[in-house]
Write an enzyme that holds these catalytic residues in place. Structure first.
Site, PDB file in Angstrom:
ATOM      1  N   LYS A  27       0.852  -1.185   0.000  1.00 49.03           N
ATOM      2  CA  LYS A  27       0.000   0.000   0.000  1.00 49.03           C
ATOM      3  C   LYS A  27       0.890   1.237   0.000  1.00 49.03           C
ATOM      4  CE  LYS A  27      -3.089   2.936   2.480  1.00 49.03           C
ATOM      5  NZ  LYS A  27      -3.538   3.394   3.805  1.00 49.03           N
ATOM      6  N   ASN A  46      -8.926   1.781  10.067  1.00 42.81           N
ATOM      7  CA  ASN A  46      -8.140   1.477  11.255  1.00 42.81           C
ATOM      8  C   ASN A  46      -8.762   2.143  12.478  1.00 42.81           C
ATOM      9  OD1 ASN A  46      -4.558   1.597  12.036  1.00 42.81           O
ATOM     10  ND2 ASN A  46      -6.259   1.038  13.296  1.00 42.81           N
TER      11      ASN A  46
END
Length: 327
Positions: free
Chosen positions: A170, A279
């Site tokens: 990522k 997250n």
């Protein structure tokens, strides 16, 4: 002497010795890491199979991947790798690694993002994430969180590949610390270099359809537009541009950043996104484990709603029952 219990496995009644689901899977000469299990109508997260005890009357479905055509599986693929869960979760901000691992299990996620940081050489035996989340069972997605130039991001991912052999990564290159918005010029530069070196970058970007196509042309294997600033919990602020990115993309599109609660995740999926990455929304919830389960359900519900096709909107009311023939 321990009495066997009666259960049903894949539609067939059978008896089994008391134990966990993982014990049963092994007696069937299967690897618990390579199957998915549904128990009494609910998915049993793979990470919990060794902790969930079988009970009298349990109905289990045990599946794995086989070759062939479409059997109704709603999986998704990025860079030739197929996943069933459309929820990707991060590994920061949790109370400890144990809580993080429990949240991953509750979410059903098969991919977790991991930051690349220096080893604590003063305490080399300190617990590590890999002690709690097995990279052989959960795909690690190294990211470049905290990088503000293309060169920093490229260097970080080269180290990540050396450490773990990862090529699916990522990429995020931030423009400033206050907004954590991506610097798209540096992001595009890093994407081109990484792709030329054999990396498979999933790229965090602005919610700009033009920028998303440029990243795709540069070698991004997925584009990940922000829904709102990282860690803000504001939800998707511009549904129009996310929808346009989805419509124009030929690689997976995942909303990355800004999700605050389950309804935000559902909206992302209803717009046609292939997945959602989050997250803070889980890690900073009062009950992270329960929120992880809620996010899982929201992503699944949003995906089903997208596939079903929502009703059209109207300016005025339209009665569900006909008004003609009223008494």
């Amino acid at each position: 002497m321990t009495q066997p219990i009666r259960i049903t496995v894949n539609g067939e009644p059978r008896t089994a010795a008391p134990g966990t689901i993982a014990d049963l899977v092994r007696t069937l000469e299967l690897d618990p890491a390579k199957v998915a299990v549904e128990r009494n109508g609910a998915i049993a997260p793979r990470g919990t199979l060794g902790a969930v005890a079988l009970a009298e009357g349990d109905v289990l479905e045990i599946v794995h991947f086989v070759g062939g055509g479409d059997h109704g599986d709603d999986s998704w693929t990025v860079a030739g790798r197929t996943f069933r869960s459309r929820l990707i979760v991060g590994t920061g901000k949790y109370k400890d690694f144990a809580q993080n691992a429990a949240a991953v299990a509750a979410s059903g996620a098969e991919i977790v993002t991991v930051a690349v940081r220096r080893v604590n050489i003063s305490d080399p035996k300190a617990p590590m994430l890999t002690d709690f989340i097995d990279p052989k069972k959960i795909t690690y997605l190294p990211n470049t969180a905290g990088c503000f130039t293309a060169d920093e991001a490229i260097r970080t991912l080269r180290l990540a590949r050396e450490a773990g052999g990862w090529d699916l990564v990522k990429l995020e290159v931030l423009g400033e610390a206050r907004t954590l918005y991506p610097d798209m010029r540096e992001t595009l530069k890093a994407t081109e270099v990484l792709a030329s070196e054999g990396f498979l970058p999933m790229v965090y970007c602005t919610d700009d359809p033009i920028a998303a196509k440029q990243l795709e042309s540069a070698g991004a294997v997925a584009v990940m537009p922000l829904g709102a600033p990282i860690g803000s919990g504001l939800g998707i602020q511009n549904r129009v541009t996310i929808r346009l990115i989805v419509e124009g993309a030929s690689v997976p599109v995942l909303v990355d950043a800004g999700v605050g609660t389950a309804s935000d995740a559902a909206v992302a999926m209803e717009l046609g996104c292939d997945g959602v990455l989050m997250n803070t929304a889980i890690a900073e919830a009062r009950d992270p484990i329960r929120m992880a389960g809620a996010m899982r359900a929201a992503v699944e519900a949003g995906r089903q709603a997208y596939l079903a096709g929502r009703m059209g909107t109207r300016k005025y009311a339209d009665p569900s029952s006909p008004l003609a023939g009223l008494i």
